[in-house]
Design an enzyme around this catalytic site. Structure first.
Site, PDB file in Angstrom:
ATOM      1  N   LYS A  41     -16.460   0.460 -76.420  1.00  0.00           N
ATOM      2  CA  LYS A  41     -15.118   0.344 -76.083  1.00  0.00           C
ATOM      3  C   LYS A  41     -14.582   1.600 -76.687  1.00  0.00           C
ATOM      4  O   LYS A  41     -15.192   2.230 -77.743  1.00  0.00           O
ATOM      5  CB  LYS A  41     -14.960  -0.768 -77.322  1.00  0.00           C
ATOM      6  CG  LYS A  41     -15.698  -0.675 -78.754  1.00  0.00           C
ATOM      7  CD  LYS A  41     -15.624  -2.080 -78.901  1.00  0.00           C
ATOM      8  CE  LYS A  41     -16.025  -1.900 -80.670  1.00  0.00           C
ATOM      9  NZ  LYS A  41     -16.096  -3.688 -81.121  1.00  0.00           N
ATOM     10  N   ARG A 134     -13.087 -16.000 -84.676  1.00  0.00           N
ATOM     11  CA  ARG A 134     -12.274 -15.129 -84.366  1.00  0.00           C
ATOM     12  C   ARG A 134     -11.967 -15.178 -82.718  1.00  0.00           C
ATOM     13  O   ARG A 134     -10.851 -15.624 -82.197  1.00  0.00           O
ATOM     14  CB  ARG A 134     -12.388 -13.582 -84.717  1.00  0.00           C
ATOM     15  CG  ARG A 134     -11.723 -12.481 -84.613  1.00  0.00           C
ATOM     16  CD  ARG A 134     -12.537 -11.328 -84.851  1.00  0.00           C
ATOM     17  NE  ARG A 134     -13.429 -11.033 -83.830  1.00  0.00           N
ATOM     18  CZ  ARG A 134     -14.385  -9.835 -84.347  1.00  0.00           C
ATOM     19  NH1 ARG A 134     -13.622  -8.291 -84.558  1.00  0.00           N
ATOM     20  NH2 ARG A 134     -15.336  -9.394 -83.338  1.00  0.00           N
ATOM     21  N   TYR A 262       7.361  16.421 -98.775  1.00  0.00           N
ATOM     22  CA  TYR A 262       7.851  14.901 -98.830  1.00  0.00           C
ATOM     23  C   TYR A 262       7.689  14.647-100.055  1.00  0.00           C
ATOM     24  O   TYR A 262       7.056  14.075-100.473  1.00  0.00           O
ATOM     25  CB  TYR A 262       7.781  14.359 -97.908  1.00  0.00           C
ATOM     26  CG  TYR A 262       8.383  14.663 -96.200  1.00  0.00           C
ATOM     27  CD1 TYR A 262       9.716  14.690 -96.571  1.00  0.00           C
ATOM     28  CD2 TYR A 262       7.429  14.460 -94.839  1.00  0.00           C
ATOM     29  CE1 TYR A 262      10.089  16.028 -95.128  1.00  0.00           C
ATOM     30  CE2 TYR A 262       7.925  15.102 -93.695  1.00  0.00           C
ATOM     31  CZ  TYR A 262       9.004  16.108 -93.841  1.00  0.00           C
ATOM     32  OH  TYR A 262       9.709  15.738 -92.631  1.00  0.00           O
ATOM     33  N   MET A 310       3.565  13.817 -90.830  1.00  0.00           N
ATOM     34  CA  MET A 310       3.312  13.966 -89.156  1.00  0.00           C
ATOM     35  C   MET A 310       2.000  15.211 -88.739  1.00  0.00           C
ATOM     36  O   MET A 310       0.970  14.514 -87.838  1.00  0.00           O
ATOM     37  CB  MET A 310       4.772  13.310 -88.135  1.00  0.00           C
ATOM     38  CG  MET A 310       4.341  12.424 -87.039  1.00  0.00           C
ATOM     39  SD  MET A 310       5.729  12.346 -86.477  1.00  0.00           S
ATOM     40  CE  MET A 310       6.803  10.940 -86.962  1.00  0.00           C
TER      41      MET A 310
HETATM   42  C1  LIG Z   1     -17.766  -4.171 -81.424  1.00  0.00           C
HETATM   43  C2  LIG Z   1     -19.337  -5.241 -81.239  1.00  0.00           C
HETATM   44  C3  LIG Z   1     -19.866  -4.472 -81.405  1.00  0.00           C
HETATM   45  C4  LIG Z   1     -19.643  -3.313 -81.858  1.00  0.00           C
HETATM   46  O1  LIG Z   1     -20.656  -3.956 -83.439  1.00  0.00           O
HETATM   47  P1  LIG Z   1     -20.339  -2.630 -84.260  1.00  0.00           P
HETATM   48  O2  LIG Z   1     -21.308  -3.385 -85.529  1.00  0.00           O
HETATM   49  O3  LIG Z   1     -19.505  -1.616 -84.009  1.00  0.00           O
HETATM   50  O4  LIG Z   1     -22.194  -2.686 -83.964  1.00  0.00           O
HETATM   51  C5  LIG Z   1     -20.936  -5.805 -81.446  1.00  0.00           C
HETATM   52  N1  LIG Z   1     -20.295  -7.010 -80.087  1.00  0.00           N
HETATM   53  C6  LIG Z   1     -18.422  -7.449 -80.388  1.00  0.00           C
HETATM   54  C7  LIG Z   1     -18.126  -8.784 -80.135  1.00  0.00           C
HETATM   55  C8  LIG Z   1     -17.762  -6.408 -80.762  1.00  0.00           C
HETATM   56  O5  LIG Z   1     -16.701  -6.703 -80.726  1.00  0.00           O
END
Ligand SMILES: *Cc1c(COP(=O)(O)O)cnc(C)c1O
Length: 388
Positions: A41, A134, A262, A310
């Site tokens: 992801k 969550r 800045y 930036m």
């Molecule tokens: C991102 C995610 C993972 C991977 O977790 P890591 O700690 O980055 O290995 C696994 N399961 C879900 C549901 C996630 O959102």
């Protein structure tokens, strides 16, 4: 992303080493008897989805996990034929195309089950909330969801191939939330089976749990951060895959008492030289690391002074007429082999996680991906080798 143009000169560049990913997957795979799902992801945690995906397969991962369907379709577009699970989709996501393209879907509640069963043929993973509040179904909803899913299976519209959970505190192995999460997951799996479901993928662990708690392993681990060298449990060393460099665009001398950047947040205590790097928070360098971070030039570390802006970051090169010159390359972070700062150190300076550093790098950085070092031949073609 963009090819360097012929006149651009040396630019801030992110070097990606996919063989680090392959090595990390091997290390993690050795810690579990379960399957490794590579979670690619967020552009492969900022390292490039396709490169991380190939490198993960080379290390022994067997399939992919992503959040949304766009990410899943991108993997199919890139030619990957492995199984793919997508676990974060709105109710109106394109589940029909997901079914056509053989994407598996996580179902976090009854409302999702309702829309998912309208796209016949989907393989789904029922997602239980194992203590994060969550995503995933609550225990109350779980029982109803398992019943509904079973009747959808009987109607021939979907099949439940997996049950999944996720742990909130896996980076702290002794935390009681882990045992509670494991127990709830075991209950959820048992309940699903008692209600007639026959999921073959049982997955709870992500990187930290996989490396620290075998009781979480079940049949598969979903590995994201670990692919790119991040292990929050800190018990097993993994290898970072990124090196960020930028040239010193300018070097200037300033007198003691000169204030810099800045807000004049830093004032030179002595005559010194300042180096200017052409990258800043738009490129992902956190502003909170101002007056805290370091970079390395010619084998020595120098402090970042003044506010990171930036597009620019200023480094105090010290008063001596050392070897450092305008045009020299600074290493902002890397694997740490030569003593350069790491992304983990940047995370410390910015009071955040390494994850946020590596996934927050901006699109303006030039990206160069090293070729994946040839994996040891597992399937050599004797005829080809013989004719060389
Ligand atoms: C991102 C995610 C993972 C991977 O977790 P890591 O700690 O980055 O290995 C696994 N399961 C879900 C549901 C996630 O959102």
């Amino acid at each position: 992303m963009t090819e360097p143009s012929g006149t651009a000169g040396t630019q801030p560049t992110l070097l990606i080493d996919p063989s680090a990913v392959t090595a990390n997957v091997r290390t993690i795979g050795a810690a579990t008897t379960g399957e490794v799902m590579a979670v690619v992801k967020a552009e492969g945690f900022g390292h490039g989805t396709v490169a991380v995906a190939h490198a993960s397969l080379a290390g022994g991962a067997t399939r992919f996990g992503v959040t949304n369907l766009e990410e899943a379709f991108a993997l199919r577009d890139a030619g990957f034929t492995e199984r793919i699970l997508s676990w974060l989709n709105p109710l109106d996501a394109d589940f029909a195309t997901a079914a056509e393209r053989d994407i598996e879907i996580a179902v976090p509640g009854l409302a999702h089950l309702d829309v998912v069963r309208a796209a016949p043929g989907l393989r789904v993973h029922l997602q239980l909330d194992t203590g994060m509040a969550r995503d995933g179904a609550s225990p109350e909803e779980w029982v109803a969801m398992c019943r509904e899913a079973r009747s959808a299976e009987e109607a021939g519209v979907l099949s439940v191939v997996g049950v999944m959970g996720h742990l909130a505190c896996a980076d702290r192995p002794g935390d009681p939330a882990n045992e509670a999460g494991r127990d709830r997951f075991a209950w959820g799996l048992r309940t699903a089976q008692e209600l007639g479901l026959t999921p073959t993928d049982h997955h709870l662990a992500a990187t930290a749990a996989t490396l620290s708690d075998p009781l979480t392993h079940h049949t598969m681990s979903r590995i994201g951060a670990g692919l790119v060298g991040i292990n929050e449990a800190r018990n097993v060393a993994l290898r970072p895959a990124l090196t960020l460099t930028a040239p010193l665009v300018q070097v200037r001398r300033i007198a003691a008492g000169t204030s810099v950047g800045y807000g004049h947040s830093w004032t030179a205590p002595r005559d010194t030289r300042l180096g200017l790097l052409g990258l800043g928070y738009a490129d992902g360098l956190p502003r909170l690391a101002s007056n805290r971070a370091q970079v390395m030039v010619r084998g020595r570390r120098y402090p970042v002074v003044g506010r990171i802006s930036m597009d620019m970051t200023i480094v105090d090169l010290g008063p001596e007429d050392g070897a450092v010159r305008q045009g020299d390359l600074a290493t902002v972070f890397g694997p740490g082999d030569a003593g350069e700062p790491t992304a983990a150190e940047w995370a410390g300076w910015a009071e955040t996680l390494e994850h946020e550093i590596v996934t927050g790098l901006g699109p303006r950085l030039h990206r160069t991906t090293l070729p994946l070092a040839a994996a040891p031949a597992t399937d050599p073609d004797p005829i080809q080798i013989g004719t060389r």
